[in-house]
Design an enzyme around this catalytic site. Structure first.
Site, PDB file in Angstrom:
ATOM      1  N   TYR A  94       0.876  -1.170   0.146  1.00 35.16           N
ATOM      2  CA  TYR A  94       0.009   0.047   0.150  1.00 35.16           C
ATOM      3  C   TYR A  94       0.840   1.131   0.063  1.00 35.16           C
ATOM      4  CZ  TYR A  94      -4.233   2.357   0.132  1.00 35.16           C
ATOM      5  OH  TYR A  94      -5.025   3.269  -0.407  1.00 35.16           O
ATOM      6  N   ARG A 147      -9.321  10.534  -8.224  1.00 34.79           N
ATOM      7  CA  ARG A 147      -8.169  11.303  -7.411  1.00 34.79           C
ATOM      8  C   ARG A 147      -7.458  10.326  -6.481  1.00 34.79           C
ATOM      9  NH1 ARG A 147      -7.013  10.361  -3.057  1.00 34.79           N
ATOM     10  NH2 ARG A 147      -8.738  10.982  -1.637  1.00 34.79           N
ATOM     11  N   LYS A 165      -6.399  -2.261  -1.229  1.00 38.86           N
ATOM     12  CA  LYS A 165      -7.175  -1.805  -0.058  1.00 38.86           C
ATOM     13  C   LYS A 165      -7.617  -3.078   0.249  1.00 38.86           C
ATOM     14  CE  LYS A 165      -7.501   2.639   0.782  1.00 38.86           C
ATOM     15  NZ  LYS A 165      -7.983   3.476   1.966  1.00 38.86           N
ATOM     16  N   GLU A 236     -13.702   4.566  -3.041  1.00 36.98           N
ATOM     17  CA  GLU A 236     -12.370   4.819  -2.616  1.00 36.98           C
ATOM     18  C   GLU A 236     -11.702   5.554  -4.001  1.00 36.98           C
ATOM     19  OE1 GLU A 236     -10.833   3.711  -0.042  1.00 36.98           O
ATOM     20  OE2 GLU A 236      -9.155   4.881  -0.734  1.00 36.98           O
ATOM     21  N   ASP A 237     -11.149   6.740  -3.567  1.00 39.61           N
ATOM     22  CA  ASP A 237     -10.542   7.447  -4.581  1.00 39.61           C
ATOM     23  C   ASP A 237     -11.360   8.007  -5.835  1.00 39.61           C
ATOM     24  OD1 ASP A 237      -8.348   7.518  -2.738  1.00 39.61           O
ATOM     25  OD2 ASP A 237      -6.974   6.496  -3.968  1.00 39.61           O
ATOM     26  N   ASP A 259     -14.554   5.710   2.165  1.00 43.50           N
ATOM     27  CA  ASP A 259     -13.328   5.587   3.045  1.00 43.50           C
ATOM     28  C   ASP A 259     -12.535   6.821   3.117  1.00 43.50           C
ATOM     29  OD1 ASP A 259     -11.381   4.430   4.962  1.00 43.50           O
ATOM     30  OD2 ASP A 259     -10.084   4.551   3.150  1.00 43.50           O
ATOM     31  N   ASP A 260     -12.514   7.758   1.983  1.00 42.92           N
ATOM     32  CA  ASP A 260     -11.435   8.900   1.890  1.00 42.92           C
ATOM     33  C   ASP A 260     -12.228  10.039   2.807  1.00 42.92           C
ATOM     34  OD1 ASP A 260      -9.861   8.204   0.097  1.00 42.92           O
ATOM     35  OD2 ASP A 260     -11.371   7.923  -1.270  1.00 42.92           O
ATOM     36  N   ASN A 399      -0.539  11.930   1.078  1.00 44.11           N
ATOM     37  CA  ASN A 399       0.125  10.919   0.369  1.00 44.11           C
ATOM     38  C   ASN A 399       0.343  11.157  -1.123  1.00 44.11           C
ATOM     39  OD1 ASN A 399       0.152   9.108   2.649  1.00 44.11           O
ATOM     40  ND2 ASN A 399      -1.676   8.624   2.197  1.00 44.11           N
TER      41      ASN A 399
HETATM   42  P1  NAI Z   1      -9.177  16.471  -2.820  1.00 43.46           P
HETATM   43  O1  NAI Z   1      -8.594  16.690  -4.206  1.00 43.46           O
HETATM   44  O2  NAI Z   1     -10.646  16.011  -2.669  1.00 43.46           O
HETATM   45  O3  NAI Z   1      -8.737  17.626  -2.052  1.00 43.46           O
HETATM   46  C1  NAI Z   1      -7.546  18.471  -2.048  1.00 43.46           C
HETATM   47  C2  NAI Z   1      -7.932  19.890  -1.095  1.00 43.46           C
HETATM   48  O4  NAI Z   1      -6.684  20.175  -1.088  1.00 43.46           O
HETATM   49  C3  NAI Z   1      -8.757  20.664  -2.068  1.00 43.46           C
HETATM   50  O5  NAI Z   1      -9.630  21.357  -1.045  1.00 43.46           O
HETATM   51  C4  NAI Z   1      -7.926  21.795  -2.584  1.00 43.46           C
HETATM   52  O6  NAI Z   1      -8.444  22.984  -2.838  1.00 43.46           O
HETATM   53  C5  NAI Z   1      -6.736  21.925  -1.697  1.00 43.46           C
HETATM   54  N1  NAI Z   1      -5.699  22.178  -2.283  1.00 43.46           N
HETATM   55  C6  NAI Z   1      -4.989  22.130  -3.238  1.00 43.46           C
HETATM   56  N2  NAI Z   1      -3.949  22.722  -3.521  1.00 43.46           N
HETATM   57  C7  NAI Z   1      -3.916  23.710  -2.586  1.00 43.46           C
HETATM   58  C8  NAI Z   1      -2.889  24.474  -2.005  1.00 43.46           C
HETATM   59  N3  NAI Z   1      -1.883  24.864  -2.943  1.00 43.46           N
HETATM   60  N4  NAI Z   1      -3.159  25.131  -1.146  1.00 43.46           N
HETATM   61  C9  NAI Z   1      -3.984  24.885  -0.140  1.00 43.46           C
HETATM   62  N5  NAI Z   1      -5.060  24.050  -0.589  1.00 43.46           N
HETATM   63  C10 NAI Z   1      -4.859  23.473  -1.521  1.00 43.46           C
HETATM   64  O7  NAI Z   1      -8.205  15.330  -2.011  1.00 43.46           O
HETATM   65  P2  NAI Z   1      -8.518  14.654  -0.726  1.00 43.46           P
HETATM   66  O8  NAI Z   1      -9.159  13.180  -1.012  1.00 43.46           O
HETATM   67  O9  NAI Z   1      -9.238  15.433   0.157  1.00 43.46           O
HETATM   68  O10 NAI Z   1      -7.209  14.101  -0.175  1.00 43.46           O
HETATM   69  C11 NAI Z   1      -6.138  14.972   0.001  1.00 43.46           C
HETATM   70  C12 NAI Z   1      -4.758  14.288   0.399  1.00 43.46           C
HETATM   71  O11 NAI Z   1      -5.143  13.568   1.508  1.00 43.46           O
HETATM   72  C13 NAI Z   1      -4.208  13.463  -0.480  1.00 43.46           C
HETATM   73  O12 NAI Z   1      -2.808  13.467  -0.955  1.00 43.46           O
HETATM   74  C14 NAI Z   1      -4.702  11.931   0.053  1.00 43.46           C
HETATM   75  O13 NAI Z   1      -3.711  10.941  -0.224  1.00 43.46           O
HETATM   76  C15 NAI Z   1      -4.527  12.268   1.554  1.00 43.46           C
HETATM   77  N6  NAI Z   1      -5.362  11.397   2.032  1.00 43.46           N
HETATM   78  C16 NAI Z   1      -4.463  10.782   3.145  1.00 43.46           C
HETATM   79  C17 NAI Z   1      -5.222   9.956   3.980  1.00 43.46           C
HETATM   80  C18 NAI Z   1      -4.497   8.936   4.990  1.00 43.46           C
HETATM   81  O14 NAI Z   1      -5.069   8.147   5.571  1.00 43.46           O
HETATM   82  N7  NAI Z   1      -3.450   9.823   5.574  1.00 43.46           N
HETATM   83  C19 NAI Z   1      -6.699   9.357   3.744  1.00 43.46           C
HETATM   84  C20 NAI Z   1      -7.487  10.174   2.652  1.00 43.46           C
HETATM   85  C21 NAI Z   1      -6.535  11.253   1.944  1.00 43.46           C
END
Ligand code: NAI
Length: 544
Positions: A94, A147, A165, A236-237, A259-260, A399
């Site tokens: 993963y 995404r 997953k 997912e994603d 899950d996200d 991530n």
């Molecule tokens: P998404 O695409 O739905 O949201 C991204 C957000 O970041 C948006 O609100 C966007 O406006 C904002 N953003 C983008 N560039 C920016 C900048 N320069 N300044 C400020 N804000 C900015 O993506 P999602 O699903 O919310 O995932 C976001 C990240 O979180 C991904 O990298 C994902 O891998 C990670 N993630 C981590 C998890 C974990 O278990 N650690 C679980 C789910 C997501």
């Protein structure tokens, strides 16, 4: 029927194959004579060979490819290996390796796994699903590749995610693998590079709007209910906007979760709960600022607000303590570009496009990065956070690794060792100021396999936020004071199976309490569930 497989067909069936572990009697009765070298091996010996071969692979991506090939040839041996050392294998199967595997999916592709359901199948999705050989599917993990991690729209290359997953359902919570189905729902992709790549494997079209997508996703969800009546759909994603839209559309109608949104929220609450135990404070007294207001940001915000309410705050008092900042700046009440899910967190405040300025004026004690922007938490950001709290909580959750908003070294150095830090991936221990810090990994794999096991065992007809909050509480409560003293915010990965089984038992009990189960409540939920745990051992296949 797989039970009747013989000869080469049996060796080609990953669920039934035992390879060199077929006994001499089995070889005779199953038509295997001549296909295997004479030596009859135990699974432990086969395991040893796998580790030897893995050790010769130069990169994690090569190890990933090797393990997927093992899964394709011998499922039992694959899980025997992976479940023997989850802390070692999780980062290979993963995050972060799966990100690289998805980027290169169409180039490293060898053979199909799971199901591909594309818009070309409109009108016959049920028929397509009926081709799946396993008739009692319990969980479909469905992505659109919209995404993938922080890597953007990867279209059909995203298939690596549901495959990975679902492996973790089994490896981390003991869910039997037979009833798990990875699926790629192909709407196309807006990724030009992929559309122009001759080796791209998905539908060559850009993603349509909801007026076209809705009837197709409705058909998919309805077909799943008809074909696999006890199945839960794990979304997912998907693109952030799609993630909210479809969760709201189906969450009260069928067994499903995202899950996200829900898993990420839950695992973050685990880390925050333990950070509060370390700092001796209450979550309801904190102020939280998010960088990123997508599916993860809004999902976590909702769970954090719910957790604050459990500590006695009203709905509006809890929401007032949660702020978000996205690509267009601080979410505040004059913004005209906000989604309905974001509006509850748009408080009265002057517009701001500076994260540091927002930290200074709002005074958050917790900063959570879900922005996909590696390095966004710079020195000025961490120093500003350190002025607000004795132990600032810094979670850099994006991530894969290079997208983390800051590294643990940076968080500890710029906060003079005060930060309570977690990331989405596992970083190694850090030495700072003569002390060893153990950065936490806030990753959904602590939660969704456990919730998935509870759903599998109870055939839950709905999946509620309360189940994810229960999972967070049950996971956090398993941390000992000794672990917290070492700065650990999440349970040890070496013991992940036992941790998640305990969490799953708590969630299953809640499912029964809320009358959401489709099976009768057993006298003893814990021993009933423990009897269901998948064990990667061969059974005898001798036939008369
Ligand atoms: P998404 O695409 O739905 O949201 C991204 C957000 O970041 C948006 O609100 C966007 O406006 C904002 N953003 C983008 N560039 C920016 C900048 N320069 N300044 C400020 N804000 C900015 O993506 P999602 O699903 O919310 O995932 C976001 C990240 O979180 C991904 O990298 C994902 O891998 C990670 N993630 C981590 C998890 C974990 O278990 N650690 C679980 C789910 C997501």
């Amino acid at each position: 029927m797989t039970e009747e497989l013989r000869g080469r067909d049996l060796l080609d069936s990953p669920a039934m194959n035992k390879g060199t572990a077929f006994s001499l009697d089995e070889r005779v009765s199953l038509g295997l004579e001549g296909f295997l070298p004479p030596s009859v091996e135990t699974i432990d010996l086969q395991h040893r060979r796998v580790l030897q071969q893995l050790g010769q692979k130069p990169t994690d991506l090569e190890r990933y490819i090797y393990l997927i090939q093992l899964l394709d040839s011998n499922e039992t041996l694959f899980y025997h290996v992976v479940m023997s050392n989850p802390a070692y294998f999780l980062p290979i199967l993963y995050d972060p390796t799966v990100g690289e595997a998805c980027l290169k999916f169409n180039h490293i592709y060898r053979r199909p796994r799971g199901m591909y359901i594309s818009m070309r199948d409109k009108g016959k999705v049920r028929q397509v699903l009926s081709n799946w050989p396993q008739k009692d599917v319990r969980v479909i993990c469905a992505t659109t590749g919209g995404r993938i991690l922080g890597l953007g729209d990867l279209g059909a290359n995203g298939m690596g995610i549901p495959i990975g997953k679902l492996q973790l359902y089994t490896a981390c919570a003991g869910v039997p693998p037979q009833g798990l189905l990875p699926a790629l729902i192909d709407f196309g992709t807006n990724n030009r590079e992929l559309l122009n790549d001759p080796l791209y494997l998905g539908l060559r079209q850009t993603r349509p709007d909801w007026d076209v997508l809705d009837p197709f996703v409705d058909e998919f969800v309805q077909s799943v209910q008809e074909q696999f009546p006890l199945c839960c759909i794990h979304f997912e994603d998907w693109r952030g906007v799609d993630a909210f839209h479809y969760l709201e559309r189906y969450r009260d109608k069928v067994s499903c979760f995202n899950d996200d949104i829900q898993g990420t929220g839950s695992v973050t609450v685990v880390g925050l709960h333990n950070a509060m135990r370390i700092s001796g404070q209450n979550l309801k007294d904190q102020r939280v600022l998010f960088l990123g207001a997508g599916s993860a940001g809004i999902g976590i915000a909702g769970m954090v607000a719910s957790a604050m309410k459990l500590e006695g705050l009203s709905d509006s008092q809890a929401r007032d303590r949660v702020w978000l900042f996205d690509i267009n700046g601080l979410l505040e009440s004059t913004r005209k570009d906000l989604l309905p899910e974001q509006k509850p967190y748009a408080h009265v405040h002057d517009p701001s496009h500076s994260l540091v300025e927002s930290i200074n004026s709002i005074g958050p004690t917790i900063l959570i990065g879900v922005s996909t922007v590696g390095g966004a938490f710079n020195q000025a950001v961490i120093e500003a956070m350190s002025r607000n709290a004795e132990r600032p909580i810094i979670f850099a959750l994006s991530n894969p690794t290079e997208k983390a908003e800051c590294t643990p070294e940076e968080a500890y150095k710029w906060s003079s060792g005060k930060a309570l830090y977690a990331a989405g991936v596992q970083f190694p221990p850090v030495q700072y100021g003569g002390k060893t810090f153990l950065p936490g990994q806030a990753n959904n794999f602590y939660i969704y396999p456990a919730v998935g096991f509870a759903i599998y065992a109870t055939s839950a007809k709905r999946v509620t936020d309360e189940m994810f909050i229960e999972a967070a509480k049950a996971t956090a409560d398993q941390m000992t004071d000794e672990q917290l003293k070492m700065g650990m915010l999440f349970p040890a990965q070496s013991n992940v199976l036992e941790t998640e089984v305990r969490t799953a038992i708590s969630v299953a009990a809640l499912v029964f309490d809320r009358n959401l189960a489709r099976v009768d409540r057993p006298m003893d939920v814990a021993s009933w569930m423990r009897a269901m745990i998948y064990k990667p051992q061969y059974g005898s296949q001798v036939r008369s």
